[in-house]
Design a protein around this motif. Structure first.
Motif, mmCIF file in Angstrom:
data_model
loop_
_atom_site.group_PDB
_atom_site.id
_atom_site.type_symbol
_atom_site.label_atom_id
_atom_site.label_comp_id
_atom_site.label_asym_id
_atom_site.label_seq_id
_atom_site.Cartn_x
_atom_site.Cartn_y
_atom_site.Cartn_z
ATOM 1 N N VAL A 100 3.017 5.846 3.172
ATOM 2 C CA VAL A 100 2.657 5.034 4.252
ATOM 3 C C VAL A 100 2.457 3.769 3.444
ATOM 4 O O VAL A 100 3.029 2.751 3.895
ATOM 5 C CB VAL A 100 1.502 5.470 4.625
ATOM 6 N N CYS A 106 -1.709 6.016 10.299
ATOM 7 C CA CYS A 106 -1.616 5.658 8.800
ATOM 8 C C CYS A 106 -2.478 6.322 7.924
ATOM 9 O O CYS A 106 -2.066 6.508 6.675
ATOM 10 C CB CYS A 106 -2.120 4.035 8.723
ATOM 11 N N ALA A 129 -4.641 6.258 3.029
ATOM 12 C CA ALA A 129 -3.357 6.511 3.305
ATOM 13 C C ALA A 129 -2.371 7.132 2.117
ATOM 14 O O ALA A 129 -2.715 6.719 1.095
ATOM 15 C CB ALA A 129 -2.713 4.961 3.729
#
Length: 166
Positions: A49, A37, A45
């Motif tokens: 994502v 992630c 992130a």
């Protein structure tokens, strides 16, 4: 499937088809944090994502980080930023944290998928917990020193494997 064989191999988390997960009756996705992630050399992130997590949530799929990372504040911050539940100090490949996450989220192994970037932690833990697994490529070449050692053996275990999206 063997202990170290994933159900699917996909180049990155955003390339995992949320619609296909729904068709396969997946109700919970357990996610590794580092290099799945969040790139190991970043603090948050990437937008793609975040967009994937939003799409999964919109499709009714529960999301929970299951991380070996011992920096609870870092893992907790990521979970809050991403709007997901978290089980940290997971000790993968032991399956206990995955089982705890399934209890927390009210999901059975048959309706759960573990997505991560490491064969010997994420895939093995998922296999031991009785859930389907999806292995993704790590987002960054940056890793802990001992993970670099595991990556050597991973390359051997992944000989002949084709990742969707590459």
């Amino acid at each position: 499937m063997g202990l170290f064989r994933a159900w699917r191999y996909v180049a990155s988390l955003p390339l995992v088809d949320v619609g296909e997960l729904v068709e396969k009756d997946v109700r919970l996705v357990l996610l590794d944090r580092d290099n799945t992630c969040v790139p190991r050399d970043a603090s948050s992130a990437p937008p793609e994502v975040v967009a994937w997590l939003d799409a999964a949530r919109a499709a009714g799929i529960g999301l929970c980080l299951v991380s070996n990372n011992f920096h609870s504040s870092q893992v907790g911050r990521t979970a809050r930023e991403l709007g997901v539940e978290v089980v940290d100090h997971a000790m993968k490949p032991a399956p206990f944290a995955l089982r705890r996450a399934m209890r927390l989220m009210g999901a059975s192994p048959e309706k759960t998928v573990m997505i991560g970037d490491q064969v010997f932690t994420d895939v093995a833990a998922g296999s031991l917990a009785g859930v389907r697994t999806i292995l993704v490529r790590p987002q960054s070449r940056s890793d802990l020193w001992y993970t670099h050692i595991f990556r050597v053996f991973e390359r051997l275990a992944l000989r002949g494997v084709t990742f969707e999206g590459e």
